[in-house]
Design a protein around this motif. Structure first.
Motif, PDB file in Angstrom:
ATOM      1  N   SER A 284      64.006  35.209   5.727  1.00  0.00           N
ATOM      2  CA  SER A 284      63.819  34.030   4.858  1.00  0.00           C
ATOM      3  C   SER A 284      64.682  34.171   3.603  1.00  0.00           C
ATOM      4  CB  SER A 284      62.353  33.894   4.460  1.00  0.00           C
ATOM      5  OG  SER A 284      62.003  34.917   3.538  1.00  0.00           O
ATOM      6  N   SER A 285      64.936  33.047   2.940  1.00  0.00           N
ATOM      7  CA  SER A 285      65.751  33.106   1.721  1.00  0.00           C
ATOM      8  C   SER A 285      65.023  33.920   0.649  1.00  0.00           C
ATOM      9  CB  SER A 285      66.070  31.696   1.225  1.00  0.00           C
ATOM     10  OG  SER A 285      64.868  31.030   0.909  1.00  0.00           O
ATOM     11  N   HIS A 286      63.699  33.862   0.664  1.00  0.00           N
ATOM     12  CA  HIS A 286      62.912  34.657  -0.295  1.00  0.00           C
ATOM     13  C   HIS A 286      63.124  36.160  -0.043  1.00  0.00           C
ATOM     14  CE1 HIS A 286      59.519  35.599  -2.945  1.00  0.00           C
ATOM     15  NE2 HIS A 286      59.135  36.466  -2.020  1.00  0.00           N
ATOM     16  N   GLU A 287      63.141  36.546   1.236  1.00  0.00           N
ATOM     17  CA  GLU A 287      63.335  37.965   1.573  1.00  0.00           C
ATOM     18  C   GLU A 287      64.749  38.419   1.205  1.00  0.00           C
ATOM     19  OE1 GLU A 287      60.094  38.024   5.263  1.00  0.00           O
ATOM     20  OE2 GLU A 287      62.197  37.528   5.642  1.00  0.00           O
TER      21      GLU A 287
ATOM     22  N   THR B 163      66.579  37.185  -1.207  1.00  0.00           N
ATOM     23  CA  THR B 163      66.584  37.313  -2.667  1.00  0.00           C
ATOM     24  C   THR B 163      65.924  38.632  -3.087  1.00  0.00           C
ATOM     25  OG1 THR B 163      66.461  34.924  -2.858  1.00  0.00           O
ATOM     26  CG2 THR B 163      65.873  36.181  -4.813  1.00  0.00           C
ATOM     27  N   ALA B 164      64.810  38.975  -2.430  1.00  0.00           N
ATOM     28  CA  ALA B 164      64.126  40.237  -2.746  1.00  0.00           C
ATOM     29  C   ALA B 164      65.050  41.419  -2.456  1.00  0.00           C
ATOM     30  CB  ALA B 164      62.839  40.358  -1.928  1.00  0.00           C
TER      31      ALA B 164
END
Lengths: 305, 305
Positions: B110-113, B115-116
């Motif tokens: 995911s884009s969140h992952e 970014t993390a």
């Protein structure tokens, strides 16, 4: 309560590929993961039917953790004993035509782990329960492991259904399970002189399996033959179903365990077991049944006395 | 410190069977499990050489947990970012003759992952570090993912080695890595007009890869060709080694990352990289080198200026 025992579970992986090319490299287009092993199939079918069931057995490592996650996702109550070894995987590579299977060996179970399982089993099983004992024994579990469990269940006032093969079946029968469910090939392996391909032969061979109080022999599309001290009963599917026969025997055990719990008479019980086995053939993967097929066949299968 | 980045790691399984029978069922006699993916091979070789290394990337699910356990068992420091998807497996079925491979697709990131991961990378990489970026990008990671990491490393004062192919390589080169290590086929895919099969051609093609400060083209048994603004260098193994070429390119990257860290001159660095690649061919599995072969070849490979 029905308790299913799976001492050698597996994480079943199905890989979809365009075509199998020996010595080639294949990009797998789809991966399906499911909890495998005959006892887990029995538990999954019972859960699908809404019957109270607890799955127990041995699970280890990250593969075991994955199976626990998948069981929780399917809403199947689990009470497994952890082991240090890694639970095995099976890989089925499905191309357009057929599947190619790879079965990992089971993990080595220590005597300490086996003792811990016996303690868990004793705590779990109570009076009136039915225990389904299914599948192979992993390395390290004694050949008479099922016999020990059958004895413990009897002491607790629970009844037992045994579905295994070879030495595990031979030893288990000697402990007097309430019901044994070999298929024709497993029975013939144990009693080579009997011809289990006919109903009379299956019954005669089952009589040889004198340790069990009752024996149900599954004969694929030919149906089921039940034998006990009171007689012989038979039931066969009213039509031949196309599909995936893997797991049909486990659906049969699910029906037999439920019938044993409810003390269902043989004619009604065999009709139910035949319909549920056929409904497993009609379902795409082991551990599930096609409920439409099940109900349709139940209507078409009047219990025969 | 050397940091290896593996965004699409895998649990590599090797199954030993007697013979591969399409549409048959195989009992696997031996199962070998190892952390896979090119960046983890680089980390494993550096750890075997006693070089300080940290492996980072993305890991998810029970397969990711298994890889973490295996890395800890091998004494490889790991700083992976967890993802919700399941890290992929690869299965190689080895019969007496050869292996048949099955590669699962990578998990969706995911884009969140992502970014993390960028935040973890920023915190991990410091001045003077060398970052090795290896292998394919899983679904969900942008095609310019390596370009972003190369930019972040440069801001932190770290240098980068890029070993990937296709679009990930094309985008990565544009960000100006300190060193790119395509093999001849990967370079030819990107620059079809260049003939990378000759040293001159490899050098010319490498010049086309203008984004990188230096390019080392690996050409299997033909050895390595390095090109930068100052010239062209070449080294080849003094003998042809039989064995398993999988992982030879990763051992080469391990040598190049160490040389970049130590600012080793090209002639000495290429000799080291050729010897370490050949030592990987002589080792039975990817991610390890045969140290006797390495030291023997180092003595036989005088640095050429």
């Amino acid at each position: 309560m029905i308790v299913t025992v799976t001492l050698n579970p597996a994480l079943d992986l199905t890989y979809t590929v365009d075509a199998l090319v020996p010595h080639g490299t294949h990009r797998v287009s789809a991966v399906a993961e499911r909890p495998g092993g005959k006892g887990l199939n029995v538990a999954a079918v019972l859960a699908q039917l809404g019957e109270p069931v607890v799955a127990t057995g041995l699970l280890g490592g990250s593969t075991g953790a994955r199976i626990s996650d998948l069981l929780a996702g399917h809403g199947i109550a689990a009470a497994f004993v952890p082991i240090a070894g890694e639970t095995r995987r099976t890989v089925a590579v499905a191309d357009g035509d057929d599947a190619t299977g790879f079965w990992e060996p089971g993990p080595l179970v220590s005597s300490h782990e086996w003792t811990a399982f016996l303690e868990r089993f004793r705590a779990l099983v109570g009076s009136g329960d039915v225990v389904a004992l299914s599948g192979s024994l992993p390395p390290g579990v004694p050949a008479d492991g099922y016999a020990t469990l059958i004895g413990l269940a009897a002491v607790a006032g629970a009844r037992t259904v045994l579905d295994t093969s070879g030495e595990a079946l031979r030893h288990g029968l000697a402990a007097g399970p309430d019901l044994a469910k070999p298929n024709a090939a497993e029975l013939a392996e144990l009693f080579p002189t009997a011809d289990a391909s006919t109903a009379a032969g299956a019954s005669a061979a089952a009589v040889l399996a004198f340790g069990a109080r009752a024996v149900v022999v599954s004969r694929g599309p030919l149906g089921l033959v039940a034998s006990d001290a009171d007689g012989v009963w038979e039931a066969a599917p009213p039509e031949r179903l196309a599909g995936n026969p893997t797991g049909a025997g486990d659906a049969c055990v699910a029906a037999l365990a439920r019938g044993l719990r409810d003390r269902t008479p043989w004619p009604e019980l065999l009709a139910d077991a035949v319909a549920l086995s056929a409904a497993a053939v009609a379902a795409p993967v082991a551990g599930s049944v096609d409920l439409d097929t099940y109900h349709r066949l139940l209507r078409a299968l009047p219990p025969r006395t």
